[in-house]
Scaffold this motif. Structure first.
Motif, mmCIF file in Angstrom:
data_model
loop_
_atom_site.group_PDB
_atom_site.id
_atom_site.type_symbol
_atom_site.label_atom_id
_atom_site.label_comp_id
_atom_site.label_asym_id
_atom_site.label_seq_id
_atom_site.Cartn_x
_atom_site.Cartn_y
_atom_site.Cartn_z
ATOM 1 N N THR A 271 0.846 -1.168 -0.011
ATOM 2 C CA THR A 271 0.088 -0.101 -0.123
ATOM 3 C C THR A 271 0.954 1.289 0.093
ATOM 4 N N VAL A 272 2.012 1.282 0.661
ATOM 5 C CA VAL A 272 2.734 2.571 0.775
ATOM 6 C C VAL A 272 3.824 2.366 -0.169
ATOM 7 N N ASP A 273 4.543 1.472 -0.405
ATOM 8 C CA ASP A 273 5.748 1.358 -1.172
ATOM 9 C C ASP A 273 5.387 0.864 -2.590
ATOM 10 N N SER A 274 4.067 0.500 -2.833
ATOM 11 C CA SER A 274 3.508 0.085 -4.179
ATOM 12 C C SER A 274 4.155 -0.958 -4.617
ATOM 13 N N MET A 275 4.470 -2.146 -4.035
ATOM 14 C CA MET A 275 5.262 -2.942 -4.624
ATOM 15 C C MET A 275 4.274 -4.174 -5.096
ATOM 16 N N ASN A 276 4.498 -4.864 -5.969
ATOM 17 C CA ASN A 276 3.662 -5.951 -6.373
ATOM 18 C C ASN A 276 3.730 -7.286 -5.361
#
Length: 246
Positions: free
Chosen positions: A207-212
């Motif tokens: 949610t914060v670092d936008s990782m898959n």
């Protein structure tokens, strides 16, 4: 013929061609009429190979070449080649020892670390490291008051977040809010067994670092994320529902 004896006398041996050399030897006198001529030079034959000789084959050797038993030549052991030092790319990085009293300690971000619940020595370690905030991800029945006292007596603010599959949405919201507070750092995040911390770190990366999904799972697994066991499976289902509802 007349006048000769009929009985032969003793045979006379001819004079030797080469006079003997040694004690009592002598040189023949010079021929008549050669009083002024030097005596003839007597040449001795060269020594027979392997035989004895009056001349030494080792000049300067007082033993005339007799050196006793032959001396074996000294041998030099070959130098052992030293192994070249390993380059920095082939050497394994040194593993830093975990801080005292902080099991499972891992530095996640600048000013943010995570691990398991600190021991008494662990809270002292946090104080020495000037930790400002401790985030306790606890179960519903945890004794938060005792942990708060241990932190507050050392000047550390405790943020207690109840983390259960049923309250996962509220937990991740509070978790992300604390980590975004720069004045609250350094921050130490901990739980009892790693499952709750791993679940919230996975959601934080999503949610914060936008990782898959794959990248977040790889990043969160060393921090405690798991889908195994009863509690791990319950969090996995809650995480799936939370992501689908966003």
């Amino acid at each position: 013929p007349a006048g000769l004896p009929t009985t032969p006398g003793p045979l006379v041996s001819p004079a030797p061609v080469v006079p003997q050399v040694g004690p009592g030897s002598f040189l023949p006198p010079p021929a008549s009429g050669g009083a002024n001529r030097p005596p003839p030079e007597v040449l001795l034959p060269d020594p027979i190979p392997g035989g004895q000789s009056s001349r030494s084959l080792f000049p300067g050797d007082p033993a005339n070449g007799v050196l006793g038993a032959p001396v074996r030549p000294q041998t030099v052991e070959p130098a052992i080649a030293q192994q070249p030092p390993k380059s920095a790319t082939t050497q394994k990085p040194a593993t830093a020892a975990a801080p005292v009293g902080l099991p499972g300690y891992v530095r996640v971000k600048e000013g943010v670390a995570t691990g398991r619940k600190p021991t008494l020595e662990g809270f002292d370690t946090l104080k020495t490291a000037s930790c400002r905030t401790a985030v306790y991800l606890h179960a519903a029945v945890a004794d938060v008051a005792a942990v708060r006292d241990l932190a507050s007596t050392r000047g550390i603010a405790l943020v207690a977040i109840e983390t259960t599959p049923e309250k996962l949405a509220a937990a991740i919201e509070g978790f992300n809010t604390v980590l975004a507070d720069q004045p609250a750092r350094p921050i130490y995040v901990f739980d009892d067994d790693g499952v709750r911390a791993g679940a919230l770190w996975y959601l934080h990366f999503r949610t914060v670092d936008s990782m898959n999904s794959d990248a977040a799972r790889i990043r969160a697994r060393p921090l405690g994320f798991t889908a195994e066991g009863e509690e791990g499976k319950a969090f996995a289902v809650a995480i799936q529902h939370y992501l689908e509802s966003r």
